[in-house]
Design a protein around this motif. Structure first.
Motif, mmCIF file in Angstrom:
data_model
loop_
_atom_site.group_PDB
_atom_site.id
_atom_site.type_symbol
_atom_site.label_atom_id
_atom_site.label_comp_id
_atom_site.label_asym_id
_atom_site.label_seq_id
_atom_site.Cartn_x
_atom_site.Cartn_y
_atom_site.Cartn_z
ATOM 1 N N LEU A 1 0.813 -1.218 0.000
ATOM 2 C CA LEU A 1 0.000 0.000 0.000
ATOM 3 C C LEU A 1 0.846 1.267 0.000
ATOM 4 O O LEU A 1 0.439 2.303 -0.523
ATOM 5 N N SER A 2 2.017 1.184 0.618
ATOM 6 C CA SER A 2 2.893 2.356 0.759
ATOM 7 C C SER A 2 4.236 1.836 1.256
ATOM 8 O O SER A 2 4.373 0.638 1.498
ATOM 9 N N PRO A 3 5.234 2.705 1.471
ATOM 10 C CA PRO A 3 6.497 2.183 2.017
ATOM 11 C C PRO A 3 6.336 1.545 3.395
ATOM 12 O O PRO A 3 7.184 0.763 3.816
ATOM 13 N N THR A 4 5.254 1.855 4.092
ATOM 14 C CA THR A 4 5.138 1.360 5.473
ATOM 15 C C THR A 4 3.905 0.503 5.723
ATOM 16 O O THR A 4 3.684 0.081 6.857
ATOM 17 N N GLU A 5 3.095 0.262 4.701
ATOM 18 C CA GLU A 5 1.897 -0.546 4.933
ATOM 19 C C GLU A 5 1.665 -1.541 3.803
ATOM 20 O O GLU A 5 1.933 -1.236 2.636
ATOM 21 N N LYS B 1 -4.482 -5.398 6.983
ATOM 22 C CA LYS B 1 -3.529 -4.293 6.792
ATOM 23 C C LYS B 1 -2.494 -4.335 7.922
ATOM 24 O O LYS B 1 -2.869 -4.418 9.093
ATOM 25 N N GLY C 1 12.334 5.479 2.763
ATOM 26 C CA GLY C 1 10.931 5.411 2.317
ATOM 27 C C GLY C 1 10.738 5.840 0.869
ATOM 28 O O GLY C 1 9.687 6.368 0.510
ATOM 29 N N PHE D 1 7.984 4.612 -3.084
ATOM 30 C CA PHE D 1 6.809 5.180 -3.767
ATOM 31 C C PHE D 1 7.026 6.649 -4.108
ATOM 32 O O PHE D 1 6.062 7.371 -4.330
ATOM 33 N N HIS D 2 8.260 7.105 -4.108
ATOM 34 C CA HIS D 2 8.462 8.539 -4.346
ATOM 35 C C HIS D 2 7.993 8.895 -5.760
ATOM 36 O O HIS D 2 8.418 8.269 -6.743
ATOM 37 N N ALA E 1 9.678 7.067 6.340
ATOM 38 C CA ALA E 1 8.276 7.193 5.943
ATOM 39 C C ALA E 1 7.298 6.762 7.034
ATOM 40 O O ALA E 1 6.094 6.991 6.909
#
Ligand code: PMP
Length: 397
Positions: free
Chosen positions: A33-37, A44, A55, A58-59, A374
């Motif tokens: 979902l993201s760098p942390t999820e 989740k 992080g 996803f930049h 992130a």
């Protein structure tokens, strides 16, 4: 006895762990979902066991550069740089790494693993010596296996032991490559690099530093432990990966020795493999700029590292030796108990890495956590709440 019988013990060990619940090695990330999820087992979870230190995965600028390269240059290069030719961006990235490190030479490899295989197998040949820290990464050990050199280990971070071995080598010290890492991936501790660099000078040996976990993490400009300890000039070969703080895939080596450039013609892990995809190179070029200018990202990463460590210390857990974005929670020898704790964390929404011997430095299991710039403060606090719940209920294994 057949060819395949040797896999029986491994298969049995795997099945034994599997029977206890979720298998910890090779977990399926159903959705990132993201760098942390991510979503794992339909739930989740907070990712607290990546190497995504800054992080950057996803930049938007990295993604845009990758998409453009994909459209303009295609999905892959379909061959090695030696046989099929260099893409201009591979060369540009080499120049950018060389500039970043203020070293004249750089070679980019398809992974950090291959960078280590290439360097060690080519730099050190018959009659040479590799003196490596015992806790070095598997890619360094594998590079040693590919080399014809004599391989000697010194005790982890033990400068006296290194000195003793260098002294014993006498004149052969001039044919010796000392290999250490910036931040060690399992315990998060760092090489005493200033002292090691002084020894290599004293004995006329060569020094290679693998900054896989310290690039972007240490040093004002993110050049790793060599920068943080002021020994950039003494580090003969600096190796690293794109797969951690740069959020991509690939590897590199920089050096002031022109022989690094010649190594291209001898290093089999460079010659006989396809070069990185244009998208991977394009994203890394942007990521390297973001890393260099990433003072704030580094500050946030270290702030999270402090917050997380403090929280775990308050819970009375046994941790790796120093403050670091890689945080090891030392467990006992029972694999079943370690797996149980890991699984409890996951089922409450926190994903960390479970590490078992022989991948750990001793006979104990450990949970390896790593922070990212992130992460939010709330995510760190949530992780700490979950650790508190799990360890108060089930002890410290
Ligand atoms: N060196 C060290 C110290 C590492 O930890 C790793 C990856 N875990 C590598 C090299 C290999 O890097 P890559 O993932 O790019 O192959």
């Amino acid at each position: 006895m057949t060819l395949l019988d040797k896999f029986k013990p491994l298969e049995e060990a795997r099945d034994k762990l599997r029977a206890l619940g979720t298998y910890p090695f090779g977990v399926t990330i159903e959705k990132i979902l993201s760098p942390t999820e991510a979503v794992i087992h339909g739930r989740k979870v907070i990712l607290a066991g990546t190497n995504n230190y800054l992080g950057l995965t996803f930049h938007p600028e990295c993604i845009a550069a990758a998409i453009q390269a994909l459209k303009e240059q295609g999905c892959g290069t379909t061959g090695s740089r030696m046989a099929n030719g260099n893409y201009a961006d591979h060369l540009a990235l080499e120049r950018e790494f060389a500039e970043f490190y203020r070293k004249p030479f750089c070679v980019v490899f398809s992974t950090g693993y291959q960078a280590n295989l290439a360097l060690l197998s080519t730099l050190a040949g018959a009659g040479d010596v590799i003196l490596l820290d015992a806790d070095c990464h598997a890619s360094i050990y594998d590079g040693c296996r590919l080399s014809q050199a004599e391989v000697i280990r010194f005790r982890h971070n033990d400068v006296e032991d290194l000195k003793k071995r260098l002294r014993r080598l006498g004149e052969r010290a001039a044919r010796t490559l000392i290999v250490v890492e910036g931040i060690y991936s399992m315990l998060g501790d760092m090489a005493p690099l200033k002292e090691i660099a002084a020894l290599k000078q004293e004995y006329g040996a060569y020094l290679m530093v693998d900054e896989a976990h310290s690039l972007g993490v240490l040093g004002e400009y993110g050049r790793g432990l060599v920068e943080a300890t002021g020994v950039e000039d003494q580090a003969d070969f600096i190796v690293g990966t794109f797969s951690k703080s740069l959020g991509g895939i690939g590897g590199f080596c920089v050096s002031a020795h022109r022989e690094l450039d010649v190594l291209r013609y001898a290093a089999r892990p460079y010659i006989f493999t396809a070069s990185s995809s244009p998208a991977a190179i394009a994203a890394t070029r942007v990521a390297l700029r973001l890393l260099r200018d990433g003072t704030e990202l580094r500050a946030r990463l270290w702030q999270h590292a402090r917050r997380f460590r403090q929280g775990l210390e308050n819970l009375g857990l046994k941790l790796g030796p120093i403050l670091s974005p890689v945080v090891a929670i030392l467990l006992g020898e029972s694999r079943e108990q370690a797996l149980f704790i890991w699984h409890q964390l996951l089922s409450r929404g926190v994903y960390v890495n479970l590490v078992m011997p022989p991948a750990t430095p001793d006979a104990r299991c450990l949970l390896r956590c790593s922070l990212s710039a992130a992460h939010s403060d709330q995510q760190i606090d949530r992780c700490l709440e979950v650790f508190a719940e799990v360890f108060s209920a089930y002890g410290s294994a």
